[in-house]
Write a protein that holds these residues in place. Structure first.
Motif, short mmCIF file in Angstrom:
data_model
loop_
_atom_site.label_atom_id
_atom_site.label_comp_id
_atom_site.label_asym_id
_atom_site.label_seq_id
_atom_site.Cartn_x
_atom_site.Cartn_y
_atom_site.Cartn_z
N SER B 48 0.86 -1.18 0.00
CA SER B 48 0.00 0.00 0.00
C SER B 48 0.89 1.23 0.00
N GLY B 49 0.42 2.27 -0.68
CA GLY B 49 1.16 3.52 -0.66
C GLY B 49 2.29 3.51 -1.67
N PRO B 50 3.23 4.46 -1.60
CA PRO B 50 3.41 5.42 -0.52
C PRO B 50 2.34 6.51 -0.43
N GLU B 69 -1.51 8.31 4.50
CA GLU B 69 -0.33 7.64 3.93
C GLU B 69 0.17 6.57 4.90
N PRO B 70 0.73 5.46 4.36
CA PRO B 70 1.23 4.39 5.24
C PRO B 70 2.30 4.87 6.22
N ARG B 71 3.05 5.92 5.89
CA ARG B 71 4.12 6.35 6.79
C ARG B 71 3.59 7.06 8.03
N THR B 73 2.09 7.76 11.53
CA THR B 73 1.96 6.97 12.76
C THR B 73 0.52 7.03 13.27
N LEU B 114 2.36 2.34 13.14
CA LEU B 114 1.76 3.00 11.98
C LEU B 114 0.24 2.89 12.05
N ILE B 116 -1.73 2.39 9.65
CA ILE B 116 -2.18 1.31 8.74
C ILE B 116 -2.16 -0.05 9.44
N GLU B 117 -1.23 -0.20 10.40
CA GLU B 117 -1.16 -1.47 11.13
C GLU B 117 -2.25 -1.59 12.17
#
Lengths: 299, 205
Positions: B48-50, B69-71, B73, B114, B116-117
């Motif tokens: 996924s992403g960036p 965005e996946p980056r 937090t 993150l 996303i997690e």
């Protein structure tokens, strides 16, 4: 933090494929307690984070039919220390796992992450070395096994080749009349980095030492074995005097630097103290005593 | 004897913040997000992403969606994208504990995870411990014992305490101290916090 893609493979093979596809710009991502900080500060770089936590075998802890234990490299520390049969059998490994950080860190941090960060002061490594732990490494060319004692090659450096990852640890079954201990010296008891760390295992029969293994942290560019001291102990009586002498010999294995955590001379002195206390704690434990190293006065 | 704090004033300050600056900031964020959605649309599986991707988080019992965005937090997602501000950003590097939230009941630094997690997990902030405007018993005792000065670390301490008590209702004073190993109060209100722990573990008056 620069832009980063995120992959969450379900198998080790897919994780390796994702790392390979990233062509050197992928990073395996377990608890993230080191890597997210490093990416944000720019001390490490990645285009893709490959999350290993969705891979069942990498987050499991189980006993194999042989009696050995297999711990997935991304298993969070809290799960390791709350797995009662493992925690009771390996108090020395738990000593290290338990002080790797506060609760919030332990909910995320993993043995694989601690090992791959390859800090000379890593808290889980000396005890793993003392227990003869081996890691299973998987990469594009298949898998291989490496003893934890040979994994780190320098500060932040290790034997991993591009697109390889540490999948799991195997910790051999404990011998009878054996136990272990990890002690570290720090000014406070949590959320700090070892001035010196010392992991030991000890096997004693009828008050005579049959086997011993001593691993030291934060006194060399990587965690090291104090082999001469361990060899000296074999056949000696299991007494505080023997452990003190082993501590003296172990100081020769230390080649520390001086930094803000302590001068080299002090660190070398601490090696003697911690080796003695750690061996004594291993002895008390193998005789059935429960010792909480954070609160016991030790010897 | 601790002076009681006027609750209406405390809530009044929060309502004021919600009603002014934060709302304006949220509007700006929403504006930039529309562009990020378009950018993230080309992202092919398995990664996924960036660019930004649709992320759904279960926060304090509510399903919240945003393009993130996946980056990013979890802490930044909560505060900057979802307007959930109970978790505080202080060190932003996994040391101080002010951003502590509960992930499926366990205390975790939101700055070291993150967003996303965190999908599919139950996220609880200090605000989510409350029932409506009624304080959680831990919060109530923090307030009664005056265990905060500037108050910035308090939501983190409260959630860390909630995690250990949920896991072990018979936690001892020592257990409580260990549970907040990873939290720092720069004002130094530990003395009052120890009184909180005594009360929570049945030792206090």
């Amino acid at each position: 933090m620069k832009e980063i893609a995120y992959a969450a493979p379900r198998t080790v093979a897919d994780a390796v494929a994702a790392l390979k596809q990233a062509n050197g710009n992928g990073k395996a991502f377990a608890g993230g307690t080191d890597i997210l900080v490093q990416l944000r500060e720019g001390t490490r770089n990645a285009d893709v984070l490959v999350d290993l936590k969705k891979i069942p075998e990498m987050t499991e802890i189980r006993q194999l039919p042989s009696g050995d234990w297999q711990i997935g490299a991304a298993t969070p520390c809290h799960r390791i220390e709350s797995t009662v049969p493992f925690a009771e059998g390996y108090p020395g490994i738990i000593d290290g796992v338990h002080i790797i950080g506060g609760w919030q860190i332990k909910g995320r941090a993993s043995l694989g992450g601690n090992l791959c960060t390859s800090s000379p002061a890593a808290d889980s490594i000396p005890a793993l070395i003392a227990h003869h732990a081996v890691v299973k490494i998987v990469g594009p060319d298949g898998s291989r096994e490496v003893p934890v004692s040979e994994f780190c090659t320098g500060p932040g450096k290790n034997v991993l080749k591009p697109a390889e990852l540490v999948a799991s640890f195997v910790i051999p079954a404990m011998l009878p009349n054996s136990s272990g201990c990890y002690l570290r010296f720090i000014p406070r008891s949590e959320m700090d980095i070892a001035v010196v760390g010392c992991g030991t295992t000890l096997t004693v029969e009828k008050d005579t030492i049959k086997q011993a293994r001593i691993a030291l942290g934060a006194v060399a560019p990587k965690p090291v074995l104090a082999e001469e001291a361990a060899a000296w102990l074999i056949g000696k009586p299991a007494t505080i005097e023997s452990f003190e002498k082993a501590g003296e010999i172990a100081r020769k294995a230390a080649t520390p630097i001086s930094d803000m955590r302590g001068p080299a001379e002090y660190r070398t002195h601490l090696v003697g103290v911690l080796v003695k206390r750690s061996l004594m704690t291993s002895l008390r434990r193998l005789r059935g005593e429960r010792v909480d190293v954070l609160h016991d006065k030790l010897v | 004897m601790v002076e009681p704090i006027d609750t209406t004033m405390r809530l009044g300050r929060r309502s004021f913040l919600k009603g002014s600056g934060v709302a304006a900031a949220a509007a700006t964020v929403a504006g930039t997000m529309a562009e990020e959605v378009a950018h993230g649309a080309d992202a092919a599986p398995p990664s996924s992403g960036p660019g930004a991707v649709e992320i759904t988080l279960s926060v304090d019992g509510k399903e919240l969606k945003s393009s993130i965005e996946p980056r990013v937090t979890l802490l930044d997602a909560l505060r900057d994208y979802l307007n959930v501000t109970a978790a505080k950003r202080v060190c932003d590097r996994g040391t101080c504990g002010a951003c502590t939230v509960l992930i499926d009941g366990k205390s975790i630094y939101a700055c070291s995870m993150l967003a996303i997690e965190a999908q599919g997990k139950k996220i609880t902030t200090a605000r989510g411990l409350m029932k409506g405007d009624e304080l959680h018993p831990i919060q109530q005792i923090f307030w009664e014992k005056d265990a905060s000065q500037c108050g910035f670390c308090t939501p983190g301490f409260v959630t860390a305490c909630a995690a250990v008590l949920a896991k072990n209702p018979k936690a001892t004073f020592e257990d409580m101290k260990r549970a907040v190993d990873g939290n720092i109060c720069r004002c130094g209100t530990y003395e009052q916090m120890f009184q909180v722990f005594e009360q929570l573990t049945g030792k206090g008056a």
